[in-house]
Write an enzyme that holds these catalytic residues in place. Sequence first.
Site, short mmCIF file in Angstrom:
data_model
loop_
_atom_site.label_atom_id
_atom_site.label_comp_id
_atom_site.label_asym_id
_atom_site.label_seq_id
_atom_site.Cartn_x
_atom_site.Cartn_y
_atom_site.Cartn_z
N LYS A 24 44.59 45.41 38.68
CA LYS A 24 43.15 45.51 38.87
C LYS A 24 42.67 44.46 39.87
CE LYS A 24 40.36 43.36 36.21
NZ LYS A 24 39.56 42.83 35.09
N ARG A 29 40.21 43.52 45.07
CA ARG A 29 40.15 42.67 46.27
C ARG A 29 40.53 43.46 47.51
NH1 ARG A 29 40.86 39.40 42.07
NH2 ARG A 29 40.23 37.21 42.14
N ARG A 120 26.38 38.28 31.44
CA ARG A 120 27.50 37.56 32.05
C ARG A 120 26.98 36.61 33.13
NH1 ARG A 120 32.89 40.93 33.18
NH2 ARG A 120 33.68 38.81 33.00
N SER A 163 33.31 30.75 36.18
CA SER A 163 34.14 31.85 36.65
C SER A 163 34.62 31.61 38.07
CB SER A 163 33.38 33.18 36.61
OG SER A 163 34.18 34.23 37.14
N GLN A 165 35.47 33.91 39.89
CA GLN A 165 35.02 35.07 40.67
C GLN A 165 33.83 34.75 41.56
OE1 GLN A 165 34.42 38.11 37.70
NE2 GLN A 165 36.59 38.62 37.59
N GLU A 309 43.65 35.87 31.11
CA GLU A 309 43.86 37.26 30.73
C GLU A 309 45.04 37.43 29.77
OE1 GLU A 309 41.87 40.10 31.75
OE2 GLU A 309 40.62 38.35 32.09
N ARG A 340 35.11 35.84 24.33
CA ARG A 340 36.45 36.13 23.83
C ARG A 340 36.94 35.10 22.81
NH1 ARG A 340 39.52 38.43 29.22
NH2 ARG A 340 38.89 40.61 28.96
N ARG A 381 40.91 43.79 26.55
CA ARG A 381 41.92 42.84 26.08
C ARG A 381 41.89 42.69 24.56
NH1 ARG A 381 44.88 43.42 30.44
NH2 ARG A 381 43.97 42.52 32.32
N LYS A 406 39.53 50.46 30.77
CA LYS A 406 39.06 49.54 31.81
C LYS A 406 40.19 49.16 32.75
CE LYS A 406 36.96 44.90 32.15
NZ LYS A 406 35.73 45.20 32.90
#
Length: 428
Positions: A24, A29, A120, A163, A165, A309, A340, A381, A406
């Site tokens: 993913k 990316r 988020r 994050s 990201q 992850e 999580r 997850r 997902k």
Amino acid sequence: MTAPWPAPRATTPVDAEVSVPGSKSVTNRALILAALAGEPSRLRDPLRARDTTLMAAALRSLGVGVADHGADWVVTPARLRGGGAVDVGLAGTVQRFVPPVATLATGPVRFDGDPRARHRPLAPLVEGLRQLGAEVDDVMLPLTVRGRGGLKGGTAEIDATASSQFLSGLLLAAPRYDEGLVLRHTGVRPPPSAMQIRMTVQMLVDAGADVTTDPDGREWTVAPGPLRGGRIVVPPDLSSAAPFVVAAVATGGRVRVPAWPRRSFQPGERLPELLRAMGGHVAVDDGGLTATAGERLVGLDADLSDCTELVPSLVALAALADTESTFSGIAHMRGQETDRLRALSAELTRLGGECHETPDGLRVVPRRLHGGVVQTYADHRMVMFAAVLGLAVDGVLVEDVATAAKTVPDFVERWTAMVGTAPAGAPR
């Protein structure tokens, strides 16, 4: 509401070869870089799951061509247009990678997603875009990016503690900014998921970008310039492979994952060393990875800040070990698809386990477990966490197993096939 999925119990050690879909992280990316390139690209064997189809749809809404070609995607860049709406679903990569691209569009682009996506973290990314001259009307979803057909770029300083990201999203679009980008992380701690940042930088370099990283991993410089298209081969998703590999150690069996790379920037590259530390045997050769159980399954004390992850599968394995485990450096997991840390602690406790939240992680104390319904919080997850526990515990029922789509659309079929494959001559 569909009935909970009964996670299959492994009555014999698993013995299976398991292939997994494409990564993913690499797929999304690659889609961004292909959309910003100066020529078409072909993505070989990309992941086709909810997060990646959302990314493809987001780019199509900006005018980019993303066409099916057998198992591949062919991406044709175009002048980016505004006026559309992007559904980010619950995909952090869509939520955080596409707004920096939308600043290059000619017109407004509206972003929204699943209810959980509105909670988020997003503010550091928006703050970075505003420092670079972008107009963004909010710091949480729903929001609108008012593209002007380009962005000046320059220097941005953000705290990416929540994050990595935020950093990757800005870096991926940076070659198309007029002045490129100098990006600094201002957080007290290093940015999390360092391997994901290195993946972003390497993929940019592979696409022809000029990127430098300072020695302490807190500043990146991206020069303005064109990006190459061409052929991008998507490797297997090592994070999605984790529960299958863990199954070998959890059941005293053997699992082979073909095409596992010898070296990778995916966080899953750490899985072999972590399983060895827990007593498993893991070998990687030119053909893939083979995991087998050792004589004893022991707990793990590790900083997992660069491979979060893997945590759900490792927590499940830790619950089956002989000694307790401590996972640190993962406080930012509270802002992922769900909180999580809280979810893992609550659901393991629901099955009779003992799991404590710490300021930056989890402590797992093995206890005798029993069956029950595991809530998954729309988090893929968490499905995988529950499936691993179900290998060793009777009566584990998994709520909303479909959310595994997902990243692994046929997770149930792959998992059931693995558990149903017993060693030759073993009793059924």
